[in-house]
Design a protein around this motif. Structure first.
Motif, PDB file in Angstrom:
ATOM      1  N   ASP A 305       0.823  -1.213   0.000  1.00 28.93           N
ATOM      2  CA  ASP A 305       0.000   0.000   0.000  1.00 28.93           C
ATOM      3  C   ASP A 305       0.856   1.262   0.000  1.00 28.93           C
ATOM      4  O   ASP A 305       0.340   2.362  -0.194  1.00 28.93           O
ATOM      5  N   PHE A 306       2.166   1.103   0.296  1.00 30.47           N
ATOM      6  CA  PHE A 306       3.007   2.285   0.451  1.00 30.47           C
ATOM      7  C   PHE A 306       4.015   2.398  -0.691  1.00 30.47           C
ATOM      8  O   PHE A 306       5.190   2.683  -0.483  1.00 30.47           O
ATOM      9  N   VAL A 307       3.533   2.134  -1.891  1.00 29.27           N
ATOM     10  CA  VAL A 307       4.340   2.346  -3.080  1.00 29.27           C
ATOM     11  C   VAL A 307       3.549   3.300  -3.968  1.00 29.27           C
ATOM     12  O   VAL A 307       2.395   3.043  -4.289  1.00 29.27           O
ATOM     13  N   ALA A 308       4.165   4.442  -4.314  1.00 33.34           N
ATOM     14  CA  ALA A 308       3.468   5.427  -5.128  1.00 33.34           C
ATOM     15  C   ALA A 308       3.242   4.879  -6.533  1.00 33.34           C
ATOM     16  O   ALA A 308       3.877   3.893  -6.935  1.00 33.34           O
ATOM     17  N   LEU A 314       7.591   4.255  -0.494  1.00 28.72           N
ATOM     18  CA  LEU A 314       7.398   5.171   0.628  1.00 28.72           C
ATOM     19  C   LEU A 314       7.378   4.427   1.964  1.00 28.72           C
ATOM     20  O   LEU A 314       6.822   4.906   2.939  1.00 28.72           O
ATOM     21  N   HIS A 315       7.953   3.229   1.978  1.00 26.56           N
ATOM     22  CA  HIS A 315       8.096   2.525   3.250  1.00 26.56           C
ATOM     23  C   HIS A 315       9.572   2.230   3.471  1.00 26.56           C
ATOM     24  O   HIS A 315      10.374   2.304   2.531  1.00 26.56           O
ATOM     25  N   GLY A 385      12.408   2.398  10.763  1.00 25.06           N
ATOM     26  CA  GLY A 385      11.009   2.261  10.377  1.00 25.06           C
ATOM     27  C   GLY A 385      10.361   3.562   9.922  1.00 25.06           C
ATOM     28  O   GLY A 385       9.307   3.559   9.304  1.00 25.06           O
ATOM     29  N   ARG A 386      10.980   4.707  10.254  1.00 29.24           N
ATOM     30  CA  ARG A 386      10.417   5.992   9.838  1.00 29.24           C
ATOM     31  C   ARG A 386      10.871   6.384   8.435  1.00 29.24           C
ATOM     32  O   ARG A 386      10.282   7.255   7.793  1.00 29.24           O
ATOM     33  N   GLN A 387      11.943   5.753   7.959  1.00 28.24           N
ATOM     34  CA  GLN A 387      12.476   6.089   6.636  1.00 28.24           C
ATOM     35  C   GLN A 387      11.401   5.854   5.571  1.00 28.24           C
ATOM     36  O   GLN A 387      10.525   5.024   5.760  1.00 28.24           O
ATOM     37  N   GLY A 393       6.219  12.613   6.835  1.00 25.59           N
ATOM     38  CA  GLY A 393       5.336  13.370   5.962  1.00 25.59           C
ATOM     39  C   GLY A 393       5.740  14.816   5.744  1.00 25.59           C
ATOM     40  O   GLY A 393       5.067  15.538   5.013  1.00 25.59           O
ATOM     41  N   VAL A 394       6.810  15.294   6.389  1.00 26.35           N
ATOM     42  CA  VAL A 394       7.185  16.700   6.299  1.00 26.35           C
ATOM     43  C   VAL A 394       8.520  16.865   5.582  1.00 26.35           C
ATOM     44  O   VAL A 394       8.676  17.700   4.694  1.00 26.35           O
TER      45      VAL A 394
END
Lengths: 461, 336
Positions: A305-308, A314-315, A385-387, A393-394
Motif C-alpha cells: 500500500d506504500f508504493v506510489a 514510501l516505506h 522504520g520511519r524512513q 510526511g514533512v
C-alpha cells in the motif's frame, strides 16, 4: 557509498554509542537514590556499599554519555543542516529546554554528588543525588518529545516551506510521546536492572558473599522481574499507537506485504525486497491479526500500500526493521524468563540468593548487557522504520543531508568508529575490573562530613 | 511582546547576546580546564592527580556551556548554524574526538587498572590539546570570514597555537589559585611562559580583523568610535602589565593574591571578547549572514526566551554553589 548513506551511518553510529550510556544513567540515578535513602533509613552498611560501587559505574557512564552527547549536538549542523532549516522552529526550543532544564542540572549536581560527600551536609548530598536523577529524566523527556514529534508531527503549519509552531502543548504531548517516553524509561529501568543483576552475579560467582552483593543482586533481579511484564504491556500499546500513525512501519515490523485479514505472526522469514515477498516463513497463523487488531480476521496493513503510482517506495527497507524488531522481542522474552525464574527460585523456601543455581547465575552475566541489545534493537526498529522520512510526511532524510564530500564523512566516520570500539572495550573491561576489585574486599571508606553523621556511622559499624 | 518594539529586531539581538555570553563563559571555564590538560605532561604523577582533582567537580558543567552556545546557534540562527558547522566540518570533528578522549580519561585514569593509567593520562593530554588547537583554528578561520585560502589556513594555524597557549595560561593561573607548594611554584613558571601566547593571540586577532574586512576597519578607525574603543586595548595592556608584575612576586608567603592572575585573565578574556563582538556585529557568519537574516521565527524565540529568563539565573546560582562548595586548595579527589 554516497554522502547520504555515510551520513546516516555516522549519525546512527554516534547516537547508538551515545544511547548506551544515558540508558544506564537515567535509571541508575534513581537506583542510587534508592540505595542512599535505604542507607539513610536503615544505616545498614550494605546499602552504602551498594551506593559506593554503583556510583562509580554511574560516574563512568555519565562521562561517556556527556562526551558522546556533545558530538550529537554538533552532528545536526555538520551533517543535517536541512533538519534545522525546515523544522528548527520546533526542534530548536525543545533542544534548548533540554539543555537548560536538564544538562546544567545534572552536570553541576553530579560534581556535588560525586565529590561533595564530605563537603556538604547529608541532606544536600541526597538532594544532589535526586537532582541528578531528575535531570537525566528531564533530559530524556525533552529529547523523546522531539523524537516523537518527528514520528507523529502535529501542532504546526508550513509557511514558505518552513515549519512554524501553532500549538506547543500539542507539539509536546504529541500522539506517540507518552508511549515512547514510557517505553524508553522502562527500557532504561530494565537495562540497569540486568546490569546490576549481571555484575552482582559475576561478583557472587567469584566468591563475593558480602551483604552488599546480596542486596544489589536481589534489587537487580527484583527490579527486572517487576518491570519486564509492564514493559511488554507498554510495548504492545506503543505498537498499536504506531499502527495508527505509521502503519508502514508496523507492516515492515510484521513483514507483511499485502493488506488483508488473518495475517500470521512471523517468527522467522527472510524478506526479499526485490521480489516483494518473504522467503522461508515460519509463522503462527492469525498471530499478527490477533495482536494488532485483537481478532483473527483483523485487517493488517501491508507494505504494497506504500508504493506510489510511479513506483517510488514510501516505506522503509523491510529487513532491518523486521530483524531488529525480532531481536528486541527475543531479548525481552529472555529477560522475562530469567528474571522470573530467578525470583521464583529465591522465594522458594525463602532461600534468597543461595537458592539460585550456578548455571542461572552464569546466564545472568552476559545478560548484564541485554538491556543494551534490546534498547538498540528497539531504536533501530522505530528509527529505520520511519524512513524515508526524517520528519514523517514533512521532510525526507535525503532533503536534510549536508553537501559534505563523501570521503570527508567516511574519514570522520572511521575515526569515530575506532574510538567507539576502544572506549566500549575499555568501559566493559573496567566494569568487570571494578567488580573484581570490589569483591577482593576493597573496604568502603567513609569520612563523614559532620560530627553527628560520624557518630551515627561509628554506631552503625 | 510590543514592549520593546519590534520583536523581529530585539529577539535576535537578545539571542546573539545570550550566545555570546555562553561562548564567553565557555571559553573562560573550559579554557582553564583544557589548559590544565595541556599542561599535564609537565607535571609529576602526584601533581597530575592534584591538577585533575582541581578541575574534577567542574569540567562536566564547564563543557555544558559549549552545548548551550552551540544550542543557541542551532535554535536561534539555524541557517548560520548549518553554514558555520559545514564549513568547519573537519576541525569540529577533531574537537569532538578530543573532547571525547579527555572527558572519558578523567574517569578511566582513576578507575581502570593502574597499568593503564599512563595511557589514559596521554589520552587526557592529547584530547585537551586536540580540543584547544581545533578551537583556535576555528576561531582563526572565523575571523578570516570562513574563507579557505593558503593565507587564511596559515592564519588559522597560528591562532590555533596562540589559543592553546592562552588556555594553558588561564589553566596555570587557575592552578596558582587552587594549589600550593611546589606545584604552585611550577604553575607560576608555566604562567610566565604562557603569557606571550595571550598577548600575541589577542594581538593577532585584533590586527587581522580590520584588515580582513573594510567594514570592521571603518568601525574601528573612524571618529568618534576610535576614542570610545580606545579603553579596550589600553585596559588590556594595563592588565597584561599587572599580570606580568604579579607573576614576579607570586607565590607570596601567606598565599595572598594567588587569586589575582586568574581573575585578571578572566577580565582580559572578557575584554578581548567584547572587542570581537563589537567588530562582528551584526554578522553571525562574517560578512555573509546577519543575526537578523538567520533568526528563527519570533514565536519560537519567544518561547525559548521565557524559559531562559527563568532557568539561566538558576543555572548561574547552582554553578556558583558548586564553586563555593569546592573552594579552597584542591586536595586529592575521592568519593568520600
Amino acid at each position: 557509498m554516497d554522502t547520504l548513506l555515510l551520513s546516516r551511518i555516522q549519525f546512527g553510529a554516534n547516537i547508538s554509542f551515545h544511547i548506551l550510556f544515558p540508558t544506564i544513567t537515567i535509571a541508575l540515578g534513581w537506583v542510587l537514590l534508592f540505595f542512599k535513602l535505604r542507607y539513610n533509613r536503615t544505616r545498614d552498611m550494605k546499602w552504602m556499599e551498594a551506593y559506593r560501587f554503583w556510583v562509580k559505574v554511574f560516574a563512568l557512564s555519565f562521562a561517556m554519555g556527556v562526551v558522546s552527547g556533545i558530538t550529537m549536538s554538533f552532528q545536526f549542523g555538520t551533517n543535517w543542516p536541512g533538519f534545522m532549516e525546515i523544522v528548527g522552529n520546533i526542534a530548536g526550543p525543545l533542544l534548548a529546554y533540554e539543555v537548560m532544564t536538564a544538562f546544567f542540572l545534572e552536570a553541576v549536581f553530579l560534581g556535588i554528588m560525586l565529590f561533595g560527600f564530605s563537603k556538604v551536609p547529608g541532606w544536600l548530598h541526597t538532594l544532589a543525588t535526586f537532582l541528578v536523577a531528575f535531570g537525566t529524566t528531564m533530559s530524556a523527556f525533552w529529547i523523546i518529545v522531539l523524537n516523537s514529534w518527528m514520528h507523529t508531527p502535529v501542532g504546526f503549519e508550513m509557511r514558505d516551506g518552513v515549519a512554524h509552531a501553532t500549538d506547543w502543548m500539542a507539539i509536546i504531548f504529541n500522539p506517540s510521546m507518552p508511549y515512547r517516553f514510557t517505553h524508553m524509561l522502562l527500557a532504561s529501568g530494565l537495562t540497569v536492572a540486568f546490569l546490576i543483576a549481571g555484575i552482582s552475579a559475576f561478583r557472587w560467582l567469584i566468591v563475593d558473599r558480602s551483604q552488599g552483593v546480596r542486596a544489589t543482586l536481589t534489587t537487580g533481579l527484583g527490579l527486572g522481574a517487576l518491570l519486564i511484564p509492564v514493559q511488554i504491556f507498554v510495548g504492545d500499546l506503543h505498537g498499536l499507537n504506531t499502527l495508527e500513525y505509521q502503519p508502514q512501519k508496523v507492516a515492515a515490523m510484521e513483514g507483511n506485504w499485502e493488506t488483508g485479514p488473518n495475517v500470521p505472526l512471523l517468527l522467522f522469514a527472510i524478506p526479499d525486497e526485490e521480489a516483494r515477498m518473504n522467503r522461508f516463513e515460519i509463522g503462527i497463523p492469525n498471530g499478527a491479526s490477533l495482536i494488532l487488531k485483537h481478532s483473527a480476521d483483523g485487517v493488517v496493513p501491508g507494505l504494497n500500500d506504500f508504493v506510489a503510482e510511479d513506483g517510488t517506495v514510501l516505506h522503509p527497507r523491510v529487513a532491518p526493521v523486521f530483524y531488529s524488531f525480532r531481536v528486541m522481542v527475543g531479548t525481552g522474552m529472555a529477560m522475562l524468563l530469567l528474571s522470573w525464574a530467578a525470583v521464583v527460585l529465591m522465594l522458594r523456601k525463602r532461600r534468597g540468593v543461595e537458592g539460585l543455581p550456578t548455571p542461572l547465575l552464569w546466564a545472568m552475566v552476559p545478560m548484564a548487557f541485554s538491556g543494551w541489545v534490546a534498547t538498540l534493537a528497539g531504536w533501530y526498529t522505530t528509527e529505520i522504520g520511519r524512513q524515508p522520512w526524517l520528519v514523517q510526511g514533512v521532510l525526507t532524510t535525503k532533503e536534510a543531508v549536508a553537501d559534505v564530500p563523501a570521503p570527508m564523512v567516511a574519514t570522520t566516520l572511521a575515526a569515530y568508529l575506532a574510538i567507539y570500539v576502544i572506549l566500549l572495550g575499555a568501559y566493559v573491561s573496567v566494569l568487570f575490573y571494578l567488580a573484581t576489585k570490589a569483591s577482593k574486599g576493597e573496604r568502603v571508606s567513609l569520612r563523614p562530613a559532620s560530627g553527628q553523621a560520624s557518630t551515627e556511622l561509628v554506631a552503625a559499624e | 511582546m510590543t514592549l520593546f518594539g519590534d520583536p523581529a529586531v530585539w529577539l535576535p539581538l537578545a539571542f546573539a547576546a545570550l550566545m555570546g555570553l555562553s561562548i564567553l563563559i565557555y571559553v573562560v571555564l573550559d579554557g582553564f580546564d583544557l589548559g590544565v590538560g595541556v599542561l599535564s605532561p609537565l607535571a609529576s604523577e602526584e601533581e597530575k592527580d592534584r591538577m585533575i582533582a582541581s578541575i574534577g567537580p567542574f569540567w562536566d558543567a564547564n563543557e555544558t556551556w559549549l552545548v548551550l552556545a552551540i544550542g543557541i546557534l542551532l535554535v536561534a540562527f539555524p541557517t548560520a548554524h548549518g553554514a558555520i558547522l559545514t564549513a568547519l566540518y573537519l576541525p569540529v570533528a577533531i574537537m569532538l574526538i578530543g573532547l571525547i578522549l579527555r572527558g572519558v580519561a578523567f574517569e578511566f585514569r582513576a578507575k581502570a587498572p593502574v597499568r593503564w593509567k599512563a595511557f589514559w593520562d596521554k589520552a587526557f593530554f592529547w584530547g585537551s590539546l586536540m580540543t584547544s588547537l581545533s578551537q583556535g583554528y576555528m576561531l582563526g578561520l572565523y575571523v578570516m570570514g570562513l574563507q579557505v585560502t593558503w593565507f587564511t589556513l596559515g592564519f588559522a594555524a597560528i591562532t590555533a597555537v596562540f589559543l592553546t597557549v592562552a588556555y594553558s595560561f588561564i589553566g596555570a593561573t587557575w592552578l596558582i589559585m587552587k594549589t600550593d607548594g611546589a606545584l604552585q611554584r611550577k604553575s607560576v613558571a608555566w604562567a610566565k611562559g604562557g603569557i606571550w601566547g595571550v598577548v600575541l593571540g589577542m594581538g593577532a586577532v585584533s590586527v587581522a580583523s580590520p584588515f580582513v574586512s573594510a567594514r570592521i576597519f571603518d568601525k574601528w578607525f573612524s571618529v568618534p568610535e576610535i576614542f570610545l574603543l580606545a579603553p579596550l586595548p589600553l585596559m588590556s595592556a594595563a592588565l597584561v602589565a599587572l599580570l606580568w608584575y604579579a607573576l614576579r612576586y607570586l607565590p607570596t608567603k601567606d598565599d595572598s593574591w594567588a587569586w589575582f592572575p586568574f581573575v585578571a585573565t578572566i577580565v582580559l578574556f572578557v575584554l578581548g571578547f567584547f572587542g570581537m563582538a563589537y567588530s562582528f556585529y551584526p554578522y553571525v557568519v562574517p560578512e555573509q549572514l546577519t543575526i537578523y537574516e538567520t533568526a528563527s521565527a519570533p514565536e519560537s524565540l519567544f518561547i525559548i526566551l521565557i524559559g531562559t529568563l527563568f532557568v539561566l539565573p538558576m543555572i548561574l546560582g547552582y554553578t556558583a554553589l558548586a564553586y563555593i562548595i569546592f573552594r579552597g586548595k584542591a586536595t586529592a579527589l575521592s568519593y568520600d
